[in-house]
Scaffold this motif. Structure first.
Motif, PDB file in Angstrom:
ATOM      1  N   MET A 574      44.556 -85.716  -4.118  1.00 12.12           N
ATOM      2  CA  MET A 574      44.798 -84.752  -4.920  1.00 12.12           C
ATOM      3  C   MET A 574      46.011 -84.898  -5.541  1.00 12.12           C
ATOM      4  SD  MET A 574      41.726 -83.113  -5.453  1.00 12.12           S
ATOM      5  CE  MET A 574      42.413 -81.920  -6.512  1.00 12.12           C
ATOM      6  N   ARG A 575      46.870 -85.304  -4.556  1.00 10.30           N
ATOM      7  CA  ARG A 575      48.275 -85.226  -5.157  1.00 10.30           C
ATOM      8  C   ARG A 575      48.452 -86.392  -6.041  1.00 10.30           C
ATOM      9  NH1 ARG A 575      52.396 -83.030  -1.709  1.00 10.30           N
ATOM     10  NH2 ARG A 575      51.679 -81.648  -0.104  1.00 10.30           N
ATOM     11  N   GLU A 576      47.866 -87.273  -6.032  1.00 12.62           N
ATOM     12  CA  GLU A 576      47.760 -88.456  -6.890  1.00 12.62           C
ATOM     13  C   GLU A 576      47.394 -88.198  -8.206  1.00 12.62           C
ATOM     14  OE1 GLU A 576      48.697 -91.956  -8.590  1.00 12.62           O
ATOM     15  OE2 GLU A 576      49.471 -91.165  -6.908  1.00 12.62           O
ATOM     16  N   LYS A 577      46.264 -87.301  -8.062  1.00 15.88           N
ATOM     17  CA  LYS A 577      45.535 -86.698  -9.335  1.00 15.88           C
ATOM     18  C   LYS A 577      46.731 -85.931 -10.037  1.00 15.88           C
ATOM     19  CE  LYS A 577      42.017 -83.720 -10.876  1.00 15.88           C
ATOM     20  NZ  LYS A 577      40.876 -82.824 -10.611  1.00 15.88           N
ATOM     21  N   VAL A 578      47.288 -84.933  -9.461  1.00 19.82           N
ATOM     22  CA  VAL A 578      48.280 -84.166  -9.945  1.00 19.82           C
ATOM     23  C   VAL A 578      49.375 -84.855 -10.704  1.00 19.82           C
ATOM     24  CG1 VAL A 578      50.317 -82.468  -9.493  1.00 19.82           C
ATOM     25  CG2 VAL A 578      47.873 -82.145  -8.580  1.00 19.82           C
ATOM     26  N   ARG A 579      49.999 -85.921  -9.848  1.00 19.23           N
ATOM     27  CA  ARG A 579      51.132 -86.841 -10.501  1.00 19.23           C
ATOM     28  C   ARG A 579      50.713 -87.470 -11.668  1.00 19.23           C
ATOM     29  NH1 ARG A 579      52.537 -91.772 -10.858  1.00 19.23           N
ATOM     30  NH2 ARG A 579      50.680 -92.502 -10.054  1.00 19.23           N
TER      31      ARG A 579
END
Length: 652
Positions: A574-579
């Motif tokens: 999810m953090r990668e998606k947000v980035r």
């Protein structure tokens, strides 16, 4: 002897299922079908646990709970709520104020119920065994306030021994979480298994042998010892009550080897050990009294690192306001209030009073006071609810405070009378009139302002104070207001409603209704962000992005709502998606918010230099961007602390 569980449930099918499940696990069960019968049953002999449905005939479950908590027999009765009506985290938090730790929403699994039952019954057994014990913070503050020098021997914690010098903890072994300091270092990858064995055996638990072995430099050793001791003590705040034996020893006056930040330790411990809005530490009668800092306030407040809302609250404690006035519009202050009470930092009076500045203390400044105590600082958070309300609506008589009041405060008005006034006032009104508008003068800001004020006024906390006819009125008020809001905030629904009213002018009265609808959803999403209702924020912002997929600002805020949602906190995916979403937002639009959000992600990950660059980009586009300014300020403060040097922090 089997433990007794009383099932208060008016649905025979559900009650029979629960009874069969619990009996299969070896519990003795009893059943009641309405609130009055349940109350009478408990009066004849309290069970070990009550499994309670809230919507009971004759006596509402909330009213039943309130009566129990006022009685001797039901004051400490463990209760599990099982409801299919009152759903959501806000109701669960409100129920916590009545001593409900497990709040199950139907349908729930058998596993979830059994886990809750076992937790409540085992907790009660532990509480019975610890009647003579005291919470850890009680023992810690007693030693701190009396400048105790010696050792505290705790029972039931592997025999933990905490050593004090002049009221400050300096050594702990074994720990509350780790076996000892060496185990803490080993678990965190700072020393190897062989080095840990040497520390325990030949080193005899002397931490300086780790410097001799080349495992840590001496400044690193001191820093790790502080981190270990702070962490262990903060975890102990969440533990069960303890018995302790104090063994004092003499100490030379004025000796202070090094010091923990004790006020900060208590503050962080209170955050760890309880939800911010569930435990009100002060008696109710003080909320109508004027409040000012006591002498102890000035001795301890500069040791704290408070957030903006807490700093604003502290800035109002000048003796000219009552406690209730200082708390108006605030939430999440209970850990701070517990600290202020424990340390005796406030003084109260029936009339306005002056602060008690310690005599002869040359106070230079207070770090935790906002320069603008009215809250109009340029450093306000990015998404402020008040910023979204149009000026024209601010002149209206407010229905309720713009922020939720603390959960347990003395009532300044008769809540039942207020419910009836609002209920009667809504009768016969169309959807526009519900929000004090005329059909031809639609204002989304006014719609939003009145909607959130009403839903906050009659939220879960109000529901928990009401029963019977008034509770039913609140449900009708919320249903009416929600339906009206959903209708008027949706382009298509509003057009149809205008047609029903026979209006010649339909729609939102603005060119490009789809564009305006995306703006409506975006503003709603920002309001939900401000309220920390992450799921609702994500839904509203996703709707805005669906309507306007090439708007970078909408996409950046959607990414931020996903990042801030606690359920996504441990997910690298999810953090990668947000980035990726933030990078996409910047490719669409160079908006300052996207840079600021990227900066905070980097700052949370410990990449201060990269974060600083992103905050600077945001400020080049908007020099007053609050979130970017806050990020740079945090980086600057962190560097200033590092410049002071470890030794100065340890020995000054």
């Amino acid at each position: 002897m089997a433990q007794r569980i009383l099932i208060a449930e008016d649905n025979d099918r559900v009650a029979a299922f629960l009874e069969a499940l619990l009996r299969h696990e070896g519990y003795a069960t009893e059943r009641t079908a309405d609130g009055i019968e349940t109350l009478q049953h408990i009066g004849r002999g309290a069970p070990d646990l009550l499994l309670l449905d809230l919507r009971l005939p004759r006596l509402h479950g909330v009213d039943l709970l309130k009566k129990l908590r006022k009685s001797t027999v039901g004051r400490d009765l463990p209760v599990i709520v099982a409801t299919g009506v009152y759903r959501g985290e806000r109701y669960a938090r409100a129920a916590q104020g009545l001593g409900v730790r497990h709040y199950l929403e139907k349908p729930f699994s058998a596993e979830a119920l059994l886990l809750a039952v076992k937790d409540m019954l085992s907790s009660r057994q532990q509480e019975a065994a610890a009647e003579e014990s005291e919470p850890f913070d009680h023992h810690l503050y007693q030693a701190f306030s009396t400048a105790f020098s010696g050792t505290c021997h705790f029972e039931g914690t592997r025999g933990a021994i905490l050593s004090f010098l002049a009221g400050t903890p300096v050594s702990l072994r074994p720990g509350f979480v780790h076996r000892d300091f060496g185990d803490y270092l080993f678990q965190n990858g700072r020393i190897s298994a062989d080095e840990y064995d040497y520390y325990q055996a030949a080193g005899r638990f002397r931490s300086d042998v780790l410097v001799q072995l080349g495992c840590l430099r001496y400044p690193e050793l001191l820093q790790e010892k502080l981190a270990y001791l702070n962490g262990e003590l903060i975890e102990a705040f969440s533990g069960p009550p303890l018995k302790v034996e104090q063994r004092p020893f003499p100490l030379s006056p004025g000796l202070q080897l090094f010091t923990l930040n004790m006020p900060s330790l208590f503050y962080r411990g209170y955050w760890r050990s309880s939800a911010p809005d569930t435990a009100n530490p002060f008696p109710e009668d003080v909320y109508g009294q004027f409040v000012a800092p006591a002498a102890a306030f000035y001795r301890h407040v500069n040791f704290l690192d408070l957030n903006e809302e807490e700093r604003r609250f502290v800035g109002q404690l000048d003796g000219s306001r009552t406690m209730a006035e200082c708390l108006e519009g605030a939430s999440g202050l209970m850990p701070l209030l517990r600290l202020l009470k424990t340390f005796g930092m406030l003084t109260f009076a029936r009339e306005p009073l002056s602060p008690e500045l310690p005599a002869g203390m040359p106070l230079r400044t207070l770090f935790n006071i906002l320069e603008d105590e009215t809250g109009a600082s340029s450093d306000d958070p990015l998404e402020s609810f008040s910023d979204l309300v149009a000026d024209e609506s601010r002149d209206d008589e407010p229905l309720v405070p713009s922020q939720p009041a603390p959960p347990v405060l003395p009532e300044t008005v008769d809540l039942s009378l207020r419910v009836r006034q609002v209920f009667d006032g809504l009768q016969g009104k169309n959807y526009y009139q519900v929000f004090a508008m005329e059909q031809g003068k639609f204002s989304f800001d006014q719609l939003k302002s009145h909607y959130f004020r009403l839903t906050r006024e009659f939220g879960p906390e109000a529901m928990m104070q009401l029963a019977g006819e008034e509770a039913g009125m609140v449900e009708e008020i919320l249903a009416t207001v929600t339906t009206a809001y959903n209708t008027l905030s949706d382009v298509i629904k509003k057009e149809r409603y205008d047609e029903l009213l026979g209006s010649d002018k339909v729609g939102l009265g603005q060119k490009g209704d789809d564009i305006f609808q995306s703006q409506v959803q975006f503003q709603s999403g920002k309001v939900f962000l401000d309220m920390e209702e992450w799921d609702n924020a994500e839904k509203a912002l996703q709707d805005a992005c669906n309507i306007a997929p090439k708007n970078g600002d909408y996409l950046a805020h959607l990414a931020w709502s996903i990042y801030r949602n606690p359920r996504n906190g441990s997910s690298p995916a999810m953090r990668e998606k947000v980035r990726q979403m933030l990078n996409r937002a910047l490719s669409l639009d160079r908006v300052p918010s996207a840079y600021a959000f990227k900066g905070w992600m980097l700052l949370d990950g410990g990449q201060d230099l990269l974060a600083e660059a992103e905050f600077s980009k945001a400020l080049k586009l908007d020099a007053r961007h609050a979130l970017a300014r806050k990020g740079l300020r945090e980086i600057t403060e962190k560097r200033e602390q590092e410049k002071k040097g470890l030794f100065r922090r340890m020995f000054s």
